[in-house]
Design a protein around this motif. Structure first.
Motif, PDB file in Angstrom:
ATOM      1  N   ARG A  28       0.814  -1.224   0.000  1.00  0.00           N
ATOM      2  CA  ARG A  28       0.000   0.000   0.000  1.00  0.00           C
ATOM      3  C   ARG A  28       0.843   1.268   0.000  1.00  0.00           C
ATOM      4  O   ARG A  28       0.498   2.240  -0.657  1.00  0.00           O
ATOM      5  CB  ARG A  28      -0.925   0.008   1.217  1.00  0.00           C
ATOM      6  N   GLN A  29       1.950   1.260   0.740  1.00  0.00           N
ATOM      7  CA  GLN A  29       2.790   2.464   0.820  1.00  0.00           C
ATOM      8  C   GLN A  29       3.410   2.804  -0.528  1.00  0.00           C
ATOM      9  O   GLN A  29       3.578   3.965  -0.863  1.00  0.00           O
ATOM     10  CB  GLN A  29       3.879   2.289   1.876  1.00  0.00           C
ATOM     11  N   GLU A  30       3.764   1.780  -1.312  1.00  0.00           N
ATOM     12  CA  GLU A  30       4.381   2.014  -2.618  1.00  0.00           C
ATOM     13  C   GLU A  30       3.372   1.973  -3.757  1.00  0.00           C
ATOM     14  O   GLU A  30       3.660   2.461  -4.843  1.00  0.00           O
ATOM     15  CB  GLU A  30       5.470   0.971  -2.890  1.00  0.00           C
ATOM     16  N   GLY A  31       2.223   1.367  -3.528  1.00  0.00           N
ATOM     17  CA  GLY A  31       1.219   1.268  -4.581  1.00  0.00           C
ATOM     18  C   GLY A  31       1.704   0.502  -5.803  1.00  0.00           C
ATOM     19  O   GLY A  31       1.513   0.933  -6.935  1.00  0.00           O
ATOM     20  N   LEU A  32       2.323  -0.656  -5.583  1.00  0.00           N
ATOM     21  CA  LEU A  32       2.919  -1.412  -6.667  1.00  0.00           C
ATOM     22  C   LEU A  32       1.896  -2.073  -7.569  1.00  0.00           C
ATOM     23  O   LEU A  32       0.853  -2.541  -7.106  1.00  0.00           O
ATOM     24  CB  LEU A  32       3.850  -2.484  -6.096  1.00  0.00           C
ATOM     25  N   VAL A  33       2.211  -2.105  -8.850  1.00  0.00           N
ATOM     26  CA  VAL A  33       1.399  -2.753  -9.863  1.00  0.00           C
ATOM     27  C   VAL A  33       2.331  -3.568 -10.745  1.00  0.00           C
ATOM     28  O   VAL A  33       3.392  -3.080 -11.159  1.00  0.00           O
ATOM     29  CB  VAL A  33       0.638  -1.705 -10.721  1.00  0.00           C
ATOM     30  N   ILE A  34       1.950  -4.802 -11.034  1.00  0.00           N
ATOM     31  CA  ILE A  34       2.769  -5.669 -11.882  1.00  0.00           C
ATOM     32  C   ILE A  34       2.627  -5.236 -13.332  1.00  0.00           C
ATOM     33  O   ILE A  34       1.520  -5.045 -13.829  1.00  0.00           O
ATOM     34  CB  ILE A  34       2.344  -7.148 -11.730  1.00  0.00           C
ATOM     35  N   GLN A  35       3.755  -5.097 -13.990  1.00  0.00           N
ATOM     36  CA  GLN A  35       3.795  -4.797 -15.423  1.00  0.00           C
ATOM     37  C   GLN A  35       3.935  -6.136 -16.153  1.00  0.00           C
ATOM     38  O   GLN A  35       4.994  -6.745 -16.111  1.00  0.00           O
ATOM     39  CB  GLN A  35       4.966  -3.864 -15.755  1.00  0.00           C
ATOM     40  N   TRP A  36       2.860  -6.578 -16.778  1.00  0.00           N
ATOM     41  CA  TRP A  36       2.871  -7.877 -17.458  1.00  0.00           C
ATOM     42  C   TRP A  36       3.408  -7.721 -18.866  1.00  0.00           C
ATOM     43  O   TRP A  36       3.047  -6.782 -19.572  1.00  0.00           O
ATOM     44  CB  TRP A  36       1.474  -8.479 -17.476  1.00  0.00           C
ATOM     45  N   LEU A  37       4.235  -8.661 -19.280  1.00  0.00           N
ATOM     46  CA  LEU A  37       4.850  -8.624 -20.608  1.00  0.00           C
ATOM     47  C   LEU A  37       4.217  -9.640 -21.523  1.00  0.00           C
ATOM     48  O   LEU A  37       3.785 -10.665 -21.123  1.00  0.00           O
ATOM     49  CB  LEU A  37       6.348  -8.928 -20.493  1.00  0.00           C
TER      50      LEU A  37
END
Length: 92
Positions: free
Chosen positions: A83-92
């Motif tokens: 939550r602190q970084e708000g990460l989202v996976i970048q799918w290739l």
């Protein structure tokens, strides 16, 4: 088998990978250490690798529907633990 690869840029790759694995192991088979992991979902498996500034996902399933289910689980869970970084996976 079909494959899907994803990455997340973060200096806390090992931390988030470990959090995911500890959560998943309550329902599925998971093996992990601080650098790599394998999560065996009922519909495929996902290898995770924590690098210095990157978390990598290599997912494999028998069909597109199963792969989409695994992607949805990962896309749902990683933001919860980051939550602190708000990460989202970048799918290739």
């Amino acid at each position: 088998m079909i494959h899907l690869h994803g990455t997340v840029a973060t200096a806390s790759a090992s931390l988030y990978m470990t959090k995911l694995c500890k959560h998943f192991r309550h329902k599925i088979s998971v093996e992990f250490d601080e650098r790599q992991a394998r999560a065996d979902f009922p519909y495929g498996h996902c290898l995770m690798r924590a690098e210095t500034d990157l978390l990598r996902f290599e997912c494999q399933a028998a069909d597109a529907e199963s792969l989409a289910r695994m992607r949805a689980v990962l896309d749902d869970h990683l933001p919860r633990f980051s939550r602190q970084e708000g990460l989202v996976i970048q799918w290739l």
